[in-house]
Scaffold this motif. Structure first.
Motif, PDB file in Angstrom:
ATOM      1  N   GLY A 357       0.790  -1.224   0.000  1.00 49.88           N
ATOM      2  CA  GLY A 357       0.000   0.000   0.000  1.00 49.88           C
ATOM      3  C   GLY A 357       0.821   1.271   0.000  1.00 49.88           C
ATOM      4  O   GLY A 357       2.057   1.252   0.073  1.00 49.88           O
ATOM      5  N   GLN A 358       0.088   2.389  -0.115  1.00 51.42           N
ATOM      6  CA  GLN A 358       0.692   3.717  -0.139  1.00 51.42           C
ATOM      7  C   GLN A 358      -0.003   4.592   0.905  1.00 51.42           C
ATOM      8  O   GLN A 358      -1.230   4.702   0.925  1.00 51.42           O
ATOM      9  CB  GLN A 358       0.551   4.374  -1.521  1.00 51.42           C
ATOM     10  N   LEU A 359       0.796   5.201   1.758  1.00 58.51           N
ATOM     11  CA  LEU A 359       0.299   6.134   2.768  1.00 58.51           C
ATOM     12  C   LEU A 359       0.646   7.552   2.323  1.00 58.51           C
ATOM     13  O   LEU A 359       1.736   7.799   1.805  1.00 58.51           O
ATOM     14  CB  LEU A 359       0.937   5.858   4.126  1.00 58.51           C
ATOM     15  N   TYR A 360      -0.281   8.486   2.554  1.00 58.50           N
ATOM     16  CA  TYR A 360      -0.050   9.870   2.139  1.00 58.50           C
ATOM     17  C   TYR A 360      -0.555  10.792   3.244  1.00 58.50           C
ATOM     18  O   TYR A 360      -1.667  10.605   3.761  1.00 58.50           O
ATOM     19  CB  TYR A 360      -0.791  10.166   0.836  1.00 58.50           C
ATOM     20  N   ALA A 361       0.250  11.775   3.591  1.00 58.29           N
ATOM     21  CA  ALA A 361      -0.149  12.757   4.598  1.00 58.29           C
ATOM     22  C   ALA A 361       0.212  14.147   4.114  1.00 58.29           C
ATOM     23  O   ALA A 361       1.376  14.414   3.797  1.00 58.29           O
ATOM     24  CB  ALA A 361       0.531  12.468   5.934  1.00 58.29           C
ATOM     25  N   SER A 366       3.358  24.823   4.436  1.00 54.39           N
ATOM     26  CA  SER A 366       3.339  26.168   3.883  1.00 54.39           C
ATOM     27  C   SER A 366       2.035  26.895   4.184  1.00 54.39           C
ATOM     28  O   SER A 366       1.838  28.021   3.737  1.00 54.39           O
ATOM     29  CB  SER A 366       3.544  26.113   2.365  1.00 54.39           C
ATOM     30  N   GLY A 367       1.139  26.268   4.938  1.00 53.48           N
ATOM     31  CA  GLY A 367      -0.131  26.894   5.272  1.00 53.48           C
ATOM     32  C   GLY A 367      -0.049  27.674   6.569  1.00 53.48           C
ATOM     33  O   GLY A 367       0.983  27.725   7.243  1.00 53.48           O
ATOM     34  N   ALA A 368      -1.176  28.253   6.936  1.00 49.37           N
ATOM     35  CA  ALA A 368      -1.212  29.048   8.159  1.00 49.37           C
ATOM     36  C   ALA A 368      -1.076  28.176   9.392  1.00 49.37           C
ATOM     37  O   ALA A 368      -0.587  28.618  10.435  1.00 49.37           O
ATOM     38  CB  ALA A 368      -2.525  29.837   8.220  1.00 49.37           C
ATOM     39  N   ARG A 369      -1.512  26.912   9.289  1.00 49.05           N
ATOM     40  CA  ARG A 369      -1.461  26.018  10.452  1.00 49.05           C
ATOM     41  C   ARG A 369      -1.002  24.645   9.991  1.00 49.05           C
ATOM     42  O   ARG A 369      -1.746  23.915   9.349  1.00 49.05           O
ATOM     43  CB  ARG A 369      -2.839  25.943  11.107  1.00 49.05           C
ATOM     44  N   ALA A 370       0.223  24.306  10.334  1.00 46.93           N
ATOM     45  CA  ALA A 370       0.768  23.010   9.922  1.00 46.93           C
ATOM     46  C   ALA A 370       0.039  21.879  10.637  1.00 46.93           C
ATOM     47  O   ALA A 370      -0.501  22.049  11.733  1.00 46.93           O
ATOM     48  CB  ALA A 370       2.260  22.949  10.234  1.00 46.93           C
ATOM     49  N   ALA A 371       0.013  20.711  10.002  1.00 48.00           N
ATOM     50  CA  ALA A 371      -0.669  19.558  10.571  1.00 48.00           C
ATOM     51  C   ALA A 371       0.039  19.083  11.837  1.00 48.00           C
ATOM     52  O   ALA A 371       1.264  19.084  11.918  1.00 48.00           O
ATOM     53  CB  ALA A 371      -0.726  18.426   9.547  1.00 48.00           C
ATOM     54  N   ALA A 418       6.266  19.224   4.308  1.00 53.29           N
ATOM     55  CA  ALA A 418       6.710  19.203   5.701  1.00 53.29           C
ATOM     56  C   ALA A 418       7.281  20.566   6.086  1.00 53.29           C
ATOM     57  O   ALA A 418       7.934  21.228   5.282  1.00 53.29           O
ATOM     58  CB  ALA A 418       7.763  18.125   5.905  1.00 53.29           C
ATOM     59  N   VAL A 419       7.056  20.950   7.334  1.00 58.18           N
ATOM     60  CA  VAL A 419       7.531  22.259   7.774  1.00 58.18           C
ATOM     61  C   VAL A 419       8.899  22.173   8.441  1.00 58.18           C
ATOM     62  O   VAL A 419       9.739  23.054   8.253  1.00 58.18           O
ATOM     63  CB  VAL A 419       6.500  22.929   8.716  1.00 58.18           C
ATOM     64  N   ASP A 420       9.145  21.118   9.236  1.00 56.09           N
ATOM     65  CA  ASP A 420      10.438  21.006   9.917  1.00 56.09           C
ATOM     66  C   ASP A 420      10.631  19.578  10.406  1.00 56.09           C
ATOM     67  O   ASP A 420       9.753  18.713  10.276  1.00 56.09           O
ATOM     68  CB  ASP A 420      10.549  22.005  11.086  1.00 56.09           C
ATOM     69  N   ASP A 421      11.790  19.335  11.008  1.00 60.57           N
ATOM     70  CA  ASP A 421      12.126  17.981  11.462  1.00 60.57           C
ATOM     71  C   ASP A 421      11.245  17.536  12.618  1.00 60.57           C
ATOM     72  O   ASP A 421      10.930  16.348  12.735  1.00 60.57           O
ATOM     73  CB  ASP A 421      13.597  17.930  11.895  1.00 60.57           C
ATOM     74  N   ASP A 545       5.750  34.909   4.308  1.00 55.35           N
ATOM     75  CA  ASP A 545       5.270  35.077   5.680  1.00 55.35           C
ATOM     76  C   ASP A 545       6.077  34.246   6.669  1.00 55.35           C
ATOM     77  O   ASP A 545       6.127  34.566   7.855  1.00 55.35           O
ATOM     78  CB  ASP A 545       3.789  34.690   5.770  1.00 55.35           C
ATOM     79  N   ALA A 546       6.679  33.166   6.194  1.00 52.83           N
ATOM     80  CA  ALA A 546       7.461  32.295   7.084  1.00 52.83           C
ATOM     81  C   ALA A 546       8.872  32.823   7.330  1.00 52.83           C
ATOM     82  O   ALA A 546       9.587  32.288   8.179  1.00 52.83           O
ATOM     83  CB  ALA A 546       7.533  30.888   6.504  1.00 52.83           C
ATOM     84  N   LEU A 547       9.274  33.855   6.608  1.00 60.44           N
ATOM     85  CA  LEU A 547      10.631  34.402   6.748  1.00 60.44           C
ATOM     86  C   LEU A 547      10.745  35.291   7.980  1.00 60.44           C
ATOM     87  O   LEU A 547       9.764  35.924   8.397  1.00 60.44           O
ATOM     88  CB  LEU A 547      10.985  35.234   5.517  1.00 60.44           C
ATOM     89  N   PRO A 548      11.937  35.384   8.565  1.00 65.58           N
ATOM     90  CA  PRO A 548      12.150  36.378   9.620  1.00 65.58           C
ATOM     91  C   PRO A 548      12.095  37.789   9.028  1.00 65.58           C
ATOM     92  O   PRO A 548      12.282  37.983   7.825  1.00 65.58           O
ATOM     93  CB  PRO A 548      13.544  36.043  10.153  1.00 65.58           C
ATOM     94  N   GLU A 549      11.862  38.764   9.867  1.00 66.56           N
ATOM     95  CA  GLU A 549      11.646  40.127   9.376  1.00 66.56           C
ATOM     96  C   GLU A 549      12.849  40.669   8.607  1.00 66.56           C
ATOM     97  O   GLU A 549      12.694  41.374   7.605  1.00 66.56           O
ATOM     98  CB  GLU A 549      11.328  41.058  10.549  1.00 66.56           C
ATOM     99  N   ASP A 550      14.076  40.334   9.040  1.00 69.17           N
ATOM    100  CA  ASP A 550      15.262  40.828   8.324  1.00 69.17           C
ATOM    101  C   ASP A 550      15.261  40.362   6.876  1.00 69.17           C
ATOM    102  O   ASP A 550      15.588  41.135   5.957  1.00 69.17           O
ATOM    103  CB  ASP A 550      16.543  40.342   9.021  1.00 69.17           C
TER     104      ASP A 550
END
Length: 650
Positions: A357-361, A366-371, A418-421, A545-550
């Motif tokens: 089988g294949q699993l997908y999540a 990159s959205g406003a609220r990561a899973a 994915a957003v991070d580790d 929007d995900a970048l730091p202000e600098d």
């Protein structure tokens, strides 16, 4: 050489048990051996060994224990070709040993082999008996923590399942007496296990010991009433009634067929050696549900175009020869680069290579609220056949059950966006059976030693092919120059090409030349490349929007440079900051896919960056929309100095 945790935590050298030190030191080894192919983060190691009350300076304590453990393992395995050790990886501690030397790994492999479809009963029974012989008592014996207690219970249930399957096989082979001692021993530690009670009652009955079977039922009925305040299950009650009436009993309890027992209705002997005619073919009944094969992939794009090189590289990595670690790839690219489309397309293409089988999540990085990975684990476990009512609330326990569910199954796992580790780590498998493909806009820390691939822009020729597939070859062939111009304005970005095609398909009366002319107006270009949910601007905005202000300020200001290519020295007057700060901001923009590297740093020459195409259009929009302020004045006031620096650099 055997590493053992199905009982006390031990290292058996073949002639003697190695001295592994005090209980806490052995507990650390036990934690690492539960998933020997997966590093354990330091925080998880502390939590699993000490729980909520770790000692002061626990990091130093762990370091001391690990150092001593390494010495003990090195002494015990000195004569091996590859001595056993404990290594530190970027994500935690891991045992460096052949997983096949760990009894839990061997148990799982034997159980998987015994569950193969079509396997003859004698072979199934022999494999299950080998698996059961690996158990020497409760798993992780001597380890005291809440985590160990939870895992011990999970593994005990796995042992009971294997024992039940072996009992089913032996009973069908007309050897019910062989299972009595093992069932009684298991019921001493888990007297309320009705699946074991059922097998023991049936084995006693088929051995001609009806009175013992009836007396045992009465004792278990009283125990269930006392402990649980209820009656035995209907299945157990029906077996009791069958024995009471002396009727023929089904030699395969419910559920045996799905574990690979003989087909229902198989011919069995009528009168056994004990003179009790109890084996009879049961009434035909519906086949039990098979183990679910998850198919979670979204629909493949019918017009997917290009990417042959990337598809080949990823496919070869995911389907390569088996190793200690899962085959894993991290696919990195900017917003709209086509990462999801490529991952889904490849998943469909590789179905034969992953028959389980294949699993997908969708991780929505990159959205406003990561899973939430805890919630994602729940969805994946349900797809793997876990009863929703049995999903544990504890995150560590849920992750353990998930890895057990993946073990021994040839699955493809796609973790998209994915957003991070921290989000990815709990979702990774614990064995090499599962292939893993992760997509991300950022640069993850290559979990599981994954191969990292950067997804480039589509070449111009592939962009034209994609337009032709979406618009129709006839329409593109009528205006080849206009089609080429549209492809150039889209900058090799699949999202932009799709937005352009959808816009043109809703306006079939428009010549391609008219739309190309509209795209030529840079101030309106991002407006033209948007239709419904397809929007280049919105995709870029999520990364911005995900970048730091600098870094955000740097992108706004860099849009005022007169040339697309520059280095950090040239950008210093625009940003009003020193070289190191500007270089850091530029590197953050490279990681966010707003800047590209035109020329890497060489000797004393700094890296040259490029801001062009749709990213430049986006940056100019941001700059034009800013409120007047000091930074805006700085940009205008420094324009002459910047032009001079640019001219001097060529």
């Amino acid at each position: 050489m055997e590493l053992r945790i199905l009982g006390s935590i031990e290292l058996w050298t073949g002639t003697a048990l190695a001295d592994l030190g005090p209980a806490r030191q052995r507990s650390i080894l036990g934690v690492l051996l539960v998933d020997p192919e997966r590093p354990v983060p330091l925080e998880s190691l502390v939590d699993r060994v000490w729980g909520e009350q770790p000692p002061a300076g626990v990091r130093n304590v762990v370091h001391t224990y690990v150092t001593r453990l390494r010495r003990a393992l090195a002494r015990a395995s000195a004569e091996l070709p590859e001595p056993i050790g404990v290594v530190r990886t970027p994500t935690g501690y891991q045992v460096s040993a052949d997983p096949g030397t760990v009894d839990l790994v061997r148990f799982r492999r034997l159980l998987k082999s015994a569950q193969r479809e079509g396997l003859a009963l004698p072979e199934r029974s022999a494999l299950l008996q080998q698996a059961l012989h690996l158990w020497r008592g409760d798993a992780l014996g001597g380890m005291e923590s809440d985590w160990a207690a939870r895992l011990r219970e999970t593994l005990r249930q796995l042992h009971h399942e294997a024992l039940s399957q072996w009992a089913d096989a032996e009973i069908r082979l007309e050897r019910p007496g062989a299972v009595l001692a093992e069932l009684r021993a298991a019921l001493l530690t888990d007297p309320l296990s009705e699946q074991l009670c059922e097998r023991l009652m049936l084995a006693l009955y088929l051995e001609g010991r009806s009175v013992d079977a009836l007396e045992y039922y009465q004792s278990i009925r009283r125990l269930i009433a006392k402990e649980l305040g209820t009656d035995p299950s209907r299945r157990l009650q029906r077996l009791y009634e069958t024995i009471l009436r002396g009727e023929a009993a089904d030699p395969a309890p419910a559920g045996a067929a799905e574990r690979g027992g003989e087909p229902q209705g198989a011919v069995t002997h009528g009168t056994g050696t004990h003179g009790v005619g109890v084996f009879a073919a049961p009434e035909p009944r519906a086949a039990p549900p098979a183990v679910p094969v998850p198919a979670m992939l979204p629909l493949d794009l019918p017009d997917f175009t290009g990417r042959e090189r990337e598809l080949d590289q990823i496919a070869r990595t995911l389907t390569g020869p088996a190793g200690a670690q899962p085959h894993a790839v991290v696919l990195v690219g900017g917003g709209g680069a086509g990462k999801t489309a490529l991952a889904v397309h490849l998943g469909h293409r590789l179905r034969p290579a992953f028959p389980d089988g294949q699993l997908y999540a969708a991780l929505r990085g990159s959205g406003a609220r990561a899973a939430d990975p805890h919630a994602v684990l729940g969805r994946l476990l349900r797809a793997l056949g876990t009863d929703p009512d049995r999903l544990p609330a504890d995150p560590d326990e849920r992750a353990e059950i998930y890895r057990l569910a993946l073990s021994g199954r040839r699955l493809l796992l796609i973790l998209d966006d994915a957003v991070d580790d921290a989000q990815v780590q709990p979702l990774l498998p614990g064995s090499a059976d599962t292939g893993v493909l992760i997509t991300s806009r950022g640069r993850l820390a290559a979990p599981l030693g994954a191969r990292v691939l950067q997804l480039p822009d589509l070449p111009h020729g592939h962009s034209l092919r994609l337009l032709a597939r979406m618009l129709g070859a006839e329409r593109v062939n009528r205006e080849p120059a206009a089609a080429a111009a549209i492809a150039r304005y889209c900058g090799g970005l699949p999202l932009a090409l799709r937005a352009a095609a959808v816009r043109l398909n809703t306006r079939p009366h428009w010549p391609l030349a008219r739309y190309a002319e509209r795209l030529g107006n840079e101030a309106r270009r991002l407006d033209e490349l948007a239709h419904s949910s397809l929007s280049v601007r919105a995709s870029f905005a999520a990364s911005y929007d995900a970048l730091p202000e600098d870094a955000r300020e740097a992108l706004r200001c860099l849009a005022h440079l007169d040339v697309p290519e520059f280095d950090a020295h040239m950008a210093c007057p625009v940003l009003g900051k020193d070289f190191a700060a500007v270089e850091d901001a530029c590197e953050q923009l490279v990681e966010a896919h707003f800047l590209s590297v035109a020329e890497p740093a060489v000797a004393d020459l700094p890296t040259r960056y490029r801001l062009d195409g749709l990213q430049r259009s986006f940056a100019q929009e941001l700059s034009a929309g800013r409120e007047p302020g000091a930074a805006q004045g700085l940009v205008k006031g420094a324009a002459g100095a910047v032009r001079a620096a640019v001219q001097a650099s060529f």
